[in-house]
Design an enzyme around this catalytic site. Structure first.
Site, mmCIF file in Angstrom:
data_model
loop_
_atom_site.group_PDB
_atom_site.id
_atom_site.type_symbol
_atom_site.label_atom_id
_atom_site.label_comp_id
_atom_site.label_asym_id
_atom_site.label_seq_id
_atom_site.Cartn_x
_atom_site.Cartn_y
_atom_site.Cartn_z
ATOM 1 N N GLY A 65 1.034 -1.288 0.197
ATOM 2 C CA GLY A 65 -0.227 -0.306 -0.460
ATOM 3 C C GLY A 65 1.078 1.422 -0.045
ATOM 4 O O GLY A 65 2.019 1.003 0.485
ATOM 5 N N ALA A 66 0.934 1.813 -0.943
ATOM 6 C CA ALA A 66 1.316 3.310 -1.303
ATOM 7 C C ALA A 66 1.843 4.314 -0.060
ATOM 8 O O ALA A 66 3.050 4.318 0.519
ATOM 9 C CB ALA A 66 0.839 4.338 -1.945
ATOM 10 N N ARG A 98 10.406 -1.915 -4.781
ATOM 11 C CA ARG A 98 8.856 -1.662 -5.698
ATOM 12 C C ARG A 98 9.112 -0.724 -6.587
ATOM 13 O O ARG A 98 8.635 0.385 -5.901
ATOM 14 C CB ARG A 98 7.462 -2.547 -5.082
ATOM 15 C CG ARG A 98 7.571 -3.678 -3.554
ATOM 16 C CD ARG A 98 5.753 -3.933 -3.789
ATOM 17 N NE ARG A 98 5.457 -4.350 -5.078
ATOM 18 C CZ ARG A 98 3.834 -4.427 -4.364
ATOM 19 N NH1 ARG A 98 2.857 -3.872 -3.590
ATOM 20 N NH2 ARG A 98 3.239 -4.394 -5.867
ATOM 21 N N GLN A 212 -6.348 -8.950 -2.875
ATOM 22 C CA GLN A 212 -6.432 -8.279 -1.902
ATOM 23 C C GLN A 212 -8.114 -7.899 -1.206
ATOM 24 O O GLN A 212 -7.849 -7.566 0.293
ATOM 25 C CB GLN A 212 -5.640 -6.615 -2.190
ATOM 26 C CG GLN A 212 -4.110 -7.244 -2.438
ATOM 27 C CD GLN A 212 -3.620 -7.123 -3.621
ATOM 28 O OE1 GLN A 212 -4.574 -8.049 -4.415
ATOM 29 N NE2 GLN A 212 -2.293 -7.185 -3.810
ATOM 30 N N ASP A 253 -1.343 4.623 -6.676
ATOM 31 C CA ASP A 253 0.479 3.886 -5.679
ATOM 32 C C ASP A 253 1.409 5.430 -7.060
ATOM 33 O O ASP A 253 2.380 5.403 -6.091
ATOM 34 C CB ASP A 253 0.881 2.341 -6.714
ATOM 35 C CG ASP A 253 0.240 1.432 -6.059
ATOM 36 O OD1 ASP A 253 0.906 0.875 -4.752
ATOM 37 O OD2 ASP A 253 -1.470 0.917 -6.433
ATOM 38 N N LYS A 264 -3.760 -0.609 -8.578
ATOM 39 C CA LYS A 264 -3.794 -2.604 -8.998
ATOM 40 C C LYS A 264 -4.165 -2.580 -10.128
ATOM 41 O O LYS A 264 -5.277 -1.912 -10.751
ATOM 42 C CB LYS A 264 -4.524 -2.423 -7.441
ATOM 43 C CG LYS A 264 -4.515 -4.441 -7.742
ATOM 44 C CD LYS A 264 -3.339 -4.919 -8.135
ATOM 45 C CE LYS A 264 -1.937 -4.443 -7.147
ATOM 46 N NZ LYS A 264 -1.541 -4.933 -6.414
#
Length: 383
Positions: A65-66, A98, A212, A253, A264
């Site tokens: 999660g950002a 990431r 998720q 993100d 996502k």
């Protein structure tokens, strides 16, 4: 190095076991994570004693999660500094774990800059490490506050777009307290609507391939007492066609200078559906997710995940099948099947109704409006 230990999930709400925290046991400082790969079956905490363990936790999506990745990156730099490891090496490894998630690099740079500034001012390594930790803790606090303000702005926007309440909101992936220092981004808006009696139904995309939505968003919605329904990603079109969706709420993100949104994978098809069916498509993200140095969506590096995430299924608390395929899960496709597995897709600005930040709502989404909200944030921080 990382160790795991379990906690009972009985009668706990998501916020009672924080997604991340800094602890200082007698054997030395650690970063403790709620291992999201084990949810919802069990609540297990992952204890990271060095930056390399945190890098692995980020890559495996134990922490994700950002906004939370930004916090994790900052704590990772502080952990390396406090424990006497090479800070620059740790920072590089963390920032590269990431690449699409801009918040991760932002958090790393913030703690690393605090460390370097303290040294430049004549401090010793102990003082510099303390400065890095202070920067990480401050980022953690700021994110919690940003979450609260995004929820307020988002609820006002929903009420403006959908007067009368009774909101039926579709969400994708997971954007709650598991991705934030507070109650999240998009999920926090839905939660605010629930608490004020305005949420009629939360539609939860399962979010393939790692589920998720099914594993994490449903977990948070259930514990918050929300009215929610889980659906397969490819059932969303049926919901739109039946007139059952009033708004789409997603996180991000990375948001580029022109307003393109990386989120996502599966978010872009929802934006297309929303536009066709005249449903607002709303992105909720802190200003730290806006990357003015990246011009447009085509310039975003989209992370490619391992193919076995698509060709195999690994369920929490189910023993994995070792010695078969790379991921050790249950094969769902013939051996040797090639899989396309981008972690994110990019939604162009013209499909985004609004971007909700802690500094206010950007609508319509333009480069000029995004630059202004970022400048406003810098002025508030400087003040």
């Amino acid at each position: 190095m990382a160790d795991q230990y379990a906690h009972s999930g009985d009668d706990k709400r998501p916020t009672e076991i924080p997604a991340i925290r800094w602890e200082e046991p007698p054997e030395g400082p650690v970063v403790v994570l709620l291992d999201q790969t084990r949810l919802p079956a069990e609540e297990v905490e992952l204890v990271c004693t060095d930056a390399s363990a945190l890098v692995e936790a980020i890559r495996s999506l134990a922490v994700r999660g950002a906004p939370l990745l930004g916090i994790a990156g900052a704590y990772g730099v502080a952990l390396a500094a406090v424990r006497g490891f090479d800070v620059d090496e740790a920072a590089a490894a963390l920032a590269g774990a990431r690449p699409t998630a801009v918040n991760l690099a932002v958090g790393v740079r913030r703690a690393q800059s605090a460390y370097e500034t303290a040294l430049a001012k004549g401090g010793d390594v102990r003082q510099a490490a303390a400065a890095a930790l202070a920067a990480a803790r401050q980022l953690h606090r700021e994110d919690a506050e940003a979450s609260r303000r995004m929820a307020e702005h988002g609820l006002v926007l929903l009420d403006e777009l959908l007067p009368g309440g009774g909101h039926r909101v579709l969400t994708h992936c997971n954007t709650g307290s598991l991705v934030s220092g507070g109650e999240g981004t998009a999920f926090a808006v839905a939660l605010a609507a629930h608490r004020t009696g305005r949420l009629r139904r939360l539609w939860v995309d399962e979010t393939r391939p790692l589920l998720q939505g099914a594993r994490l968003t449903a977990y948070e919605a259930a514990r918050s007492g929300m009215a929610y329904t889980l659906l397969t990603d490819n059932a969303a079109g049926s919901l739109f066609a039946a007139g059952e969706v009033d708004a789409v709420l997603v996180g991000a993100d990375r948001i580029t200078a022109d307003g393109s949104v990386a989120n996502k994978v599966g978010s872009y098809p929802l934006a297309v559906l929303a536009r066709y069916h005249h449903v607002p498509f709303i992105v909720v993200a802190p200003v730290t997710t806006v990357d003015l140095d990246t011009a447009d969506g085509a310039s975003i590096e989209v992370e490619q995940r391992p193919g076995y995430e698509v060709t195999e299924v690994t369920a929490p608390q189910v023993p994995v099948v070792r010695g078969t395929e790379a991921g050790g899960g249950i094969p769902m496709a013939p051996l040797g099947t090639q899989a396309y597995n981008p972690a994110f897709d990019v939604t162009p600005a013209e499909l985004v109704t609004a971007i909700v930040t802690e500094e206010g709502v950007v609508s319509p989404v333009t480069a000029e409006a995004l630059a202004e909200v970022c400048a406003r944030s810098r002025r508030v921080t400087a003040g």
